[in-house]
Write an enzyme that holds these catalytic residues in place. Structure first.
Site, PDB file in Angstrom:
ATOM      1  N   VAL A 201       0.854  -1.191   0.000  1.00  0.00           N
ATOM      2  CA  VAL A 201       0.000   0.000   0.000  1.00  0.00           C
ATOM      3  C   VAL A 201       0.894   1.248   0.000  1.00  0.00           C
ATOM      4  O   VAL A 201       1.894   1.308   0.707  1.00  0.00           O
ATOM      5  CB  VAL A 201      -0.929   0.028   1.235  1.00  0.00           C
ATOM      6  CG1 VAL A 201      -1.778   1.292   1.234  1.00  0.00           C
ATOM      7  CG2 VAL A 201      -1.830  -1.208   1.250  1.00  0.00           C
ATOM      8  N   LYS A 202       0.476   2.195  -0.822  1.00  0.00           N
ATOM      9  CA  LYS A 202       1.209   3.460  -0.894  1.00  0.00           C
ATOM     10  C   LYS A 202       0.344   4.544  -0.278  1.00  0.00           C
ATOM     11  O   LYS A 202      -0.845   4.669  -0.604  1.00  0.00           O
ATOM     12  CB  LYS A 202       1.491   3.768  -2.363  1.00  0.00           C
ATOM     13  CG  LYS A 202       1.989   5.167  -2.642  1.00  0.00           C
ATOM     14  CD  LYS A 202       2.372   5.266  -4.097  1.00  0.00           C
ATOM     15  CE  LYS A 202       2.673   6.691  -4.503  1.00  0.00           C
ATOM     16  NZ  LYS A 202       3.237   6.767  -5.840  1.00  0.00           N
ATOM     17  N   THR A 203       0.957   5.344   0.599  1.00  0.00           N
ATOM     18  CA  THR A 203       0.182   6.427   1.179  1.00  0.00           C
ATOM     19  C   THR A 203       1.085   7.589   1.541  1.00  0.00           C
ATOM     20  O   THR A 203       2.307   7.499   1.481  1.00  0.00           O
ATOM     21  CB  THR A 203      -0.606   5.932   2.425  1.00  0.00           C
ATOM     22  OG1 THR A 203      -1.666   6.839   2.686  1.00  0.00           O
ATOM     23  CG2 THR A 203       0.278   5.829   3.669  1.00  0.00           C
TER      24      THR A 203
END
Ligand code: R5P
Length: 297
Positions: A201-203
């Site tokens: 996941v990219k955040t």
């Protein structure tokens, strides 16, 4: 007739147990070999972390500043990245096929900056990603956005399709203009991506309680860079994100819009993999920028 096997005693070495090392990427212990192998081409086995260079921005905003000529600005710095995040169009048109990076291919799209951005659909077949040697495919998820359900459904459809090939999915939490990028929101968005099957996941980073965002996400989080900052501030943000549990960075503008992209990506690398202080990494960036050490512009 093949030659007979040698008559010398075979070396089964029954006193040495077969090694059963757990796989080092967060949450990935039970994945199949192909999935783990692709993740290991994104997250370096030596550190468990990644420097991913994001330059997929053109998929919704066209020739982004710094990306007008990917062949001139990105190709020379690509060897400093563990993985590249990009579109299949730019990959085929501008990136040499001898590139050794892990490839994370943008698989969602639709609206341009002239329209409602959350109105995305899937924009690539996973078969083409496999054909191109991808290590992962990326999909934007707009939690709280106008087309939230549609983008979550894009994620789940992509996960189902990619699992058939052992291909990881990177869920990208896209924060709409009206949403606050705090730990509560980012924790919600990242957890939803992981629960629904994203293997990475990219955040964005947030100043307060980012460690709760990473702890609450059962798969690796990579930090998006966001808008261009002053170089030392960007390096400090990367350092904080790693210290608070991020498994790497997926930075774009803070690298390719720097006055020394070569210096910045090497400085980021030192922070992510060697845990240099941001100040020491900044000095490296300055030295490279001035040409005092290798890689200067
Ligand atoms: C945005 O939708 C894209 O996924 C970009 O790759 C992402 O925002 C990372 O780039 P930046 O570090 O410039 O924010």
């Amino acid at each position: 007739m093949p030659e007979a096997d040698s008559a010398t005693p075979k070396q089964f070495q029954p006193d040495i147990p077969v090694a059963q090392a757990p796989f080092y990427v967060k949450g990935a212990n039970s994945y199949d070999w192909g999935m783990q192998n692709r993740l290991s081409r994104i997250f370096r086995p030596e550190t468990g972390r990644t420097v991913m260079l994001a330059f997929d921005h053109g998929y919704f905003q066209g020739p982004t500043t710094g990306l007008e000529r990917v062949d001139l600005t990105i190709v020379p710095i690509a060897p400093y990245a563990d993985a590249l995040m990009l579109t299949r169009g730019i990959l085929r048109a501008a990136i040499p096929s001898s590139a050794q990076n892990g490839l994370v291919l943008r698989a969602s799209g639709g609206p341009s900056i002239l329209k409602e951005l959350s109105n995305e659909l899937l924009a690539m077949d996973v078969e083409d990603a496999v054909r191109l040697g991808a290590c992962a495919v990326a999909v934007q998820v707009y939690v709280g956005g106008e087309f939230e359900t549609q983008t979550v459904h894009n994620l789940t459809k992509l996960v189902d399709a990619a699992l058939r090939y052992g291909l990881p999915v990177l869920g990208v939490t896209a924060v709409g203009r009206d949403l606050v990028r705090d730990a509560r929101y980012l924790g919600l968005a990242t957890r939803i991506c992981a629960e629904l099957g994203a293997q990475v996941v990219k955040t964005y980073y947030c100043e307060a309680d980012f460690d709760q965002v990473t702890a609450g996400c059962p798969v690796p989080i990579v930090m998006a860079g966001g808008k261009k900052l002053e170089e030392l501030a960007a390096l400090r943000m990367a350092d904080q994100a790693i210290a608070e549990g991020a498994a790497g960075v997926d930075m774009g503008r803070n690298i390719f819009q720097s006055d020394s992209p070569t210096g910045m990506i090497q400085a980021v690398r030192r922070i992510v993999h060697d845990r240099w202080t941001p100040e020491d990494a900044y000095e490296l960036y300055r030295s490279i920028r001035s040409g005092a050490v290798g890689g200067g512009e």
